[in-house]
Motif scaffolding. Structure first.
Motif, PDB file in Angstrom:
ATOM      1  N   LYS A   1       0.838  -1.196   0.000  1.00  0.00           N
ATOM      2  CA  LYS A   1       0.000   0.000   0.000  1.00  0.00           C
ATOM      3  C   LYS A   1       0.874   1.247   0.000  1.00  0.00           C
ATOM      4  CE  LYS A   1      -3.928   2.219   2.182  1.00  0.00           C
ATOM      5  NZ  LYS A   1      -4.929   2.172   3.234  1.00  0.00           N
ATOM      6  N   GLY A   2       0.455   2.210  -0.792  1.00  0.00           N
ATOM      7  CA  GLY A   2       1.170   3.473  -0.858  1.00  0.00           C
ATOM      8  C   GLY A   2       0.262   4.566  -1.379  1.00  0.00           C
TER       9      GLY A   2
ATOM     10  N   PRO B   1       5.322   3.772   2.091  1.00  0.00           N
ATOM     11  CA  PRO B   1       5.621   4.517   3.321  1.00  0.00           C
ATOM     12  C   PRO B   1       7.124   4.656   3.591  1.00  0.00           C
ATOM     13  CG  PRO B   1       3.811   3.011   3.708  1.00  0.00           C
ATOM     14  CD  PRO B   1       4.346   2.714   2.329  1.00  0.00           C
ATOM     15  N   SER B   2       7.926   3.715   3.112  1.00  0.00           N
ATOM     16  CA  SER B   2       9.378   3.757   3.315  1.00  0.00           C
ATOM     17  C   SER B   2      10.059   4.784   2.411  1.00  0.00           C
ATOM     18  CB  SER B   2       9.977   2.376   3.022  1.00  0.00           C
ATOM     19  OG  SER B   2       9.800   2.060   1.647  1.00  0.00           O
ATOM     20  N   GLY B   3       9.323   5.313   1.437  1.00  0.00           N
ATOM     21  CA  GLY B   3       9.889   6.247   0.472  1.00  0.00           C
ATOM     22  C   GLY B   3      10.281   5.580  -0.829  1.00  0.00           C
TER      23      GLY B   3
ATOM     24  N   ALA C   1      -5.407   9.191  -8.877  1.00  0.00           N
ATOM     25  CA  ALA C   1      -5.022  10.595  -8.889  1.00  0.00           C
ATOM     26  C   ALA C   1      -3.845  10.756  -7.939  1.00  0.00           C
ATOM     27  CB  ALA C   1      -6.185  11.483  -8.439  1.00  0.00           C
ATOM     28  N   VAL C   2      -3.005  11.731  -8.216  1.00  0.00           N
ATOM     29  CA  VAL C   2      -1.858  11.990  -7.350  1.00  0.00           C
ATOM     30  C   VAL C   2      -2.354  12.250  -5.928  1.00  0.00           C
ATOM     31  CG1 VAL C   2       0.048  13.584  -6.897  1.00  0.00           C
ATOM     32  CG2 VAL C   2      -0.429  12.841  -9.232  1.00  0.00           C
ATOM     33  N   GLY C   3      -1.722  11.576  -4.961  1.00  0.00           N
ATOM     34  CA  GLY C   3      -2.082  11.728  -3.553  1.00  0.00           C
ATOM     35  C   GLY C   3      -3.067  10.686  -3.054  1.00  0.00           C
ATOM     36  N   LYS C   4      -3.718   9.979  -3.967  1.00  0.00           N
ATOM     37  CA  LYS C   4      -4.697   8.967  -3.574  1.00  0.00           C
ATOM     38  C   LYS C   4      -4.003   7.672  -3.172  1.00  0.00           C
ATOM     39  CE  LYS C   4      -8.865   6.647  -5.103  1.00  0.00           C
ATOM     40  NZ  LYS C   4      -9.856   6.485  -6.137  1.00  0.00           N
ATOM     41  N   SER C   5      -4.536   6.987  -2.172  1.00  0.00           N
ATOM     42  CA  SER C   5      -4.003   5.688  -1.766  1.00  0.00           C
ATOM     43  C   SER C   5      -4.265   4.653  -2.846  1.00  0.00           C
ATOM     44  CB  SER C   5      -4.661   5.216  -0.462  1.00  0.00           C
ATOM     45  OG  SER C   5      -4.257   6.021   0.606  1.00  0.00           O
ATOM     46  N   ALA C   6      -3.302   3.761  -3.018  1.00  0.00           N
ATOM     47  CA  ALA C   6      -3.433   2.690  -4.007  1.00  0.00           C
ATOM     48  C   ALA C   6      -2.535   1.539  -3.570  1.00  0.00           C
ATOM     49  CB  ALA C   6      -3.041   3.185  -5.388  1.00  0.00           C
ATOM     50  N   TYR C   7      -2.755   0.403  -4.170  1.00  0.00           N
ATOM     51  CA  TYR C   7      -1.965  -0.780  -3.874  1.00  0.00           C
ATOM     52  C   TYR C   7      -1.178  -1.202  -5.098  1.00  0.00           C
ATOM     53  CZ  TYR C   7      -5.044  -1.342   0.159  1.00  0.00           C
ATOM     54  OH  TYR C   7      -5.743  -1.145   1.322  1.00  0.00           O
ATOM     55  N   ALA C   8       0.071  -1.584  -4.887  1.00  0.00           N
ATOM     56  CA  ALA C   8       0.859  -2.249  -5.919  1.00  0.00           C
ATOM     57  C   ALA C   8       0.710  -3.738  -5.636  1.00  0.00           C
ATOM     58  CB  ALA C   8       2.323  -1.834  -5.846  1.00  0.00           C
ATOM     59  N   VAL C   9       0.132  -4.461  -6.561  1.00  0.00           N
ATOM     60  CA  VAL C   9      -0.109  -5.897  -6.399  1.00  0.00           C
ATOM     61  C   VAL C   9       0.837  -6.620  -7.344  1.00  0.00           C
ATOM     62  CG1 VAL C   9      -1.807  -7.744  -6.512  1.00  0.00           C
ATOM     63  CG2 VAL C   9      -2.527  -5.439  -5.831  1.00  0.00           C
ATOM     64  N   ILE C  10       1.722  -7.418  -6.768  1.00  0.00           N
ATOM     65  CA  ILE C  10       2.757  -8.075  -7.554  1.00  0.00           C
ATOM     66  C   ILE C  10       2.537  -9.576  -7.500  1.00  0.00           C
ATOM     67  CG2 ILE C  10       5.236  -8.431  -7.824  1.00  0.00           C
ATOM     68  CD1 ILE C  10       5.392  -5.690  -6.128  1.00  0.00           C
ATOM     69  N   LYS C  11       2.316 -10.171  -8.646  1.00  0.00           N
ATOM     70  CA  LYS C  11       2.114 -11.617  -8.739  1.00  0.00           C
ATOM     71  C   LYS C  11       3.124 -12.146  -9.736  1.00  0.00           C
ATOM     72  CE  LYS C  11      -0.556 -15.502  -8.818  1.00  0.00           C
ATOM     73  NZ  LYS C  11      -1.204 -16.233  -7.800  1.00  0.00           N
TER      74      LYS C  11
END
Length: 73
Positions: free
Chosen positions: A14-15, A34-36, A54-64
């Protein structure tokens, strides 16, 4: 009633959306963790719109991945 989405991927980070660079068909989306650290993905412009990114919105990077390759010089 809306049920939470279940997903088989184990790597879900999450970022916040740091940048969106649109192209003619695809857009480059940068998510800052969160770590930068940053994760960049290329997705369709249609997906950017349908996800409401949109810039600033929370989103998830999902890696499979069924394979992760490691290399050295």
């Amino acid at each position: 009633m809306v049920r939470p989405m279940k997903i088989s991927a184990r790597n879900i980070l999450k970022g916040k959306v740091k940048a969106i660079t649109p192209g003619s068909v695809n857009s480059e989306v940068v998510i800052e963790l969160p770590s930068g650290q940053e994760i960049t993905s290329i997705i369709t412009k249609k997906s950017v719109v349908s996800l409401g990114l949109a810039v600033g919105k929370s989103a998830y990077a999902v890696i499979k991945s069924s394979e992760v390759m490691i290399a050295v010089d």
